[in-house]
Design a protein around this motif. Structure first.
Motif, PDB file in Angstrom:
ATOM      1  N   ALA A  23       0.732  -1.110  -0.123  1.00 51.26           N
ATOM      2  CA  ALA A  23      -0.173   0.103   0.047  1.00 51.26           C
ATOM      3  C   ALA A  23       0.720   1.263  -0.003  1.00 51.26           C
ATOM      4  O   ALA A  23       1.999   1.169   0.676  1.00 51.26           O
ATOM      5  CB  ALA A  23      -1.032  -0.076   1.115  1.00 51.26           C
ATOM      6  N   LYS A  24       0.646   2.142  -0.593  1.00 52.08           N
ATOM      7  CA  LYS A  24       0.981   3.484  -0.732  1.00 52.08           C
ATOM      8  C   LYS A  24       0.400   4.493  -0.237  1.00 52.08           C
ATOM      9  O   LYS A  24      -0.804   4.878  -0.174  1.00 52.08           O
ATOM     10  CB  LYS A  24       1.363   3.905  -2.192  1.00 52.08           C
ATOM     11  CG  LYS A  24       1.929   2.962  -2.853  1.00 52.08           C
ATOM     12  CD  LYS A  24       2.577   3.335  -4.620  1.00 52.08           C
ATOM     13  CE  LYS A  24       1.726   4.359  -5.273  1.00 52.08           C
ATOM     14  NZ  LYS A  24       2.246   4.707  -6.680  1.00 52.08           N
ATOM     15  N   LEU A  25       1.401   5.474   0.285  1.00 50.91           N
ATOM     16  CA  LEU A  25       0.647   6.868   0.860  1.00 50.91           C
ATOM     17  C   LEU A  25       0.280   7.792  -0.441  1.00 50.91           C
ATOM     18  O   LEU A  25       0.991   8.064  -1.414  1.00 50.91           O
ATOM     19  CB  LEU A  25       1.768   7.774   1.468  1.00 50.91           C
ATOM     20  CG  LEU A  25       1.295   9.044   2.443  1.00 50.91           C
ATOM     21  CD1 LEU A  25       0.725   8.510   3.503  1.00 50.91           C
ATOM     22  CD2 LEU A  25       2.568   9.654   2.744  1.00 50.91           C
ATOM     23  N   ARG A  26      -0.946   8.235  -0.112  1.00 51.37           N
ATOM     24  CA  ARG A  26      -1.654   9.158  -1.274  1.00 51.37           C
ATOM     25  C   ARG A  26      -0.860  10.469  -1.062  1.00 51.37           C
ATOM     26  O   ARG A  26      -0.457  10.998  -0.144  1.00 51.37           O
ATOM     27  CB  ARG A  26      -2.957   9.019  -1.187  1.00 51.37           C
ATOM     28  CG  ARG A  26      -3.683   7.980  -1.641  1.00 51.37           C
ATOM     29  CD  ARG A  26      -5.290   8.148  -1.858  1.00 51.37           C
ATOM     30  NE  ARG A  26      -6.021   7.135  -1.980  1.00 51.37           N
ATOM     31  CZ  ARG A  26      -6.137   6.358  -2.910  1.00 51.37           C
ATOM     32  NH1 ARG A  26      -5.806   6.818  -3.997  1.00 51.37           N
ATOM     33  NH2 ARG A  26      -6.916   5.128  -3.034  1.00 51.37           N
ATOM     34  N   ILE A  27      -0.794  11.045  -2.414  1.00 53.37           N
ATOM     35  CA  ILE A  27      -0.022  12.407  -2.517  1.00 53.37           C
ATOM     36  C   ILE A  27      -0.618  13.436  -1.454  1.00 53.37           C
ATOM     37  O   ILE A  27      -0.130  14.253  -0.626  1.00 53.37           O
ATOM     38  CB  ILE A  27      -0.110  12.888  -3.949  1.00 53.37           C
ATOM     39  CG1 ILE A  27       0.675  12.081  -4.774  1.00 53.37           C
ATOM     40  CG2 ILE A  27       0.363  14.314  -3.832  1.00 53.37           C
ATOM     41  CD1 ILE A  27       0.597  12.351  -6.239  1.00 53.37           C
ATOM     42  N   HIS A  28      -2.042  13.407  -1.222  1.00 53.77           N
ATOM     43  CA  HIS A  28      -2.852  14.349  -0.371  1.00 53.77           C
ATOM     44  C   HIS A  28      -2.640  14.137   1.092  1.00 53.77           C
ATOM     45  O   HIS A  28      -3.260  15.014   1.769  1.00 53.77           O
ATOM     46  CB  HIS A  28      -4.331  14.476  -0.911  1.00 53.77           C
ATOM     47  CG  HIS A  28      -5.157  13.295  -0.817  1.00 53.77           C
ATOM     48  ND1 HIS A  28      -5.242  12.438  -1.455  1.00 53.77           N
ATOM     49  CD2 HIS A  28      -5.699  13.171   0.499  1.00 53.77           C
ATOM     50  CE1 HIS A  28      -6.194  11.383  -1.025  1.00 53.77           C
ATOM     51  NE2 HIS A  28      -6.359  11.696  -0.049  1.00 53.77           N
ATOM     52  N   ASP A  29      -2.251  12.983   1.269  1.00 55.38           N
ATOM     53  CA  ASP A  29      -1.872  12.679   2.500  1.00 55.38           C
ATOM     54  C   ASP A  29      -0.195  12.898   3.135  1.00 55.38           C
ATOM     55  O   ASP A  29       0.068  12.609   4.349  1.00 55.38           O
ATOM     56  CB  ASP A  29      -2.111  10.948   3.051  1.00 55.38           C
ATOM     57  CG  ASP A  29      -3.558  10.754   2.750  1.00 55.38           C
ATOM     58  OD1 ASP A  29      -4.520  11.773   3.164  1.00 55.38           O
ATOM     59  OD2 ASP A  29      -4.046   9.610   2.402  1.00 55.38           O
ATOM     60  N   SER A  30       0.237  13.433   2.291  1.00 55.48           N
ATOM     61  CA  SER A  30       1.847  13.838   2.750  1.00 55.48           C
ATOM     62  C   SER A  30       1.859  14.882   3.906  1.00 55.48           C
ATOM     63  O   SER A  30       0.909  15.361   4.135  1.00 55.48           O
ATOM     64  CB  SER A  30       2.355  14.446   1.321  1.00 55.48           C
ATOM     65  OG  SER A  30       2.499  13.579   0.324  1.00 55.48           O
ATOM     66  N   ALA A 133       4.565  11.766  -0.512  1.00 53.35           N
ATOM     67  CA  ALA A 133       4.475  11.084  -1.560  1.00 53.35           C
ATOM     68  C   ALA A 133       4.245  12.261  -2.555  1.00 53.35           C
ATOM     69  O   ALA A 133       3.438  13.181  -2.590  1.00 53.35           O
ATOM     70  CB  ALA A 133       3.264   9.982  -1.665  1.00 53.35           C
ATOM     71  N   THR A 134       4.800  11.651  -4.018  1.00 47.05           N
ATOM     72  CA  THR A 134       4.708  12.654  -5.143  1.00 47.05           C
ATOM     73  C   THR A 134       4.303  11.501  -6.388  1.00 47.05           C
ATOM     74  O   THR A 134       4.447  10.381  -5.991  1.00 47.05           O
ATOM     75  CB  THR A 134       5.890  13.486  -5.450  1.00 47.05           C
ATOM     76  OG1 THR A 134       6.927  12.772  -5.663  1.00 47.05           O
ATOM     77  CG2 THR A 134       5.978  14.563  -4.427  1.00 47.05           C
TER      78      THR A 134
END
Length: 147
Positions: A23-30, A133-134
């Motif tokens: 699972a990856k971190l979403r950009i807007h959760d940075s 994340a980007t």
């Protein structure tokens, strides 16, 4: 090749249950502003259904040895740990201050789990959460059953 007890095979055959997630971190959760569980909501794989993007927690569906890893993109200062049932297993701290440049830090562990044990990534709070994340820098939590 079939497993033959006593032949020197180091691992007996598994139960055939595949458990694995990424699972990856979403950009807007940075750059999270909270302490506690870091939720990786962009699920790429979730075989066995153990990982919940809603809670950020992996709940063990089958007893066994598991390998977990977290790779965090850090721009400044980042600190996190892999927790099992509320206890820290392994942790990392990364800083690129005072230059403040993007770097990746990782920590991994093999953990023995029983059914319903919980594993997650924990963060410490503001000042140590420069985790991001980007489109071309991922922050990832992954785990899978070894046996």
């Amino acid at each position: 090749m079939d497993y033959v007890p006593g032949r020197g095979d180091s691992i007996s055959p598994s139960s055939g249950t595949t458990v694995a997630f990424t699972a990856k971190l979403r950009i807007h959760d940075s750059y999270p502003c909270h302490s506690g569980v870091l939720k990786f909501t962009n699920v790429l794989v979730n075989e066995g259904g153990g990982y919940s993007p809603d809670t950020g927690v992996f709940t063990c569906p089958v007893d066994g040895l598991y390998y977990f890893t977290v790779h965090v993109s850090v721009y400044g200062r980042g600190q996190c740990a892999i927790f099992k049932n509320g206890e820290k297993v392994v942790s990392l701290y990364q800083t690129s201050l005072p230059d403040k440049r993007s770097q990746v830090a990782s920590v991994s562990s093999v953990i023995k789990l029983s059914k319903n044990d919980a594993v997650w990534v924990n963060i410490w709070g503001p000042g140590r959460n420069d985790i991001f994340a980007t489109d071309d820098n991922d922050t990832v939590f992954a785990g899978f059953r070894l046996d």
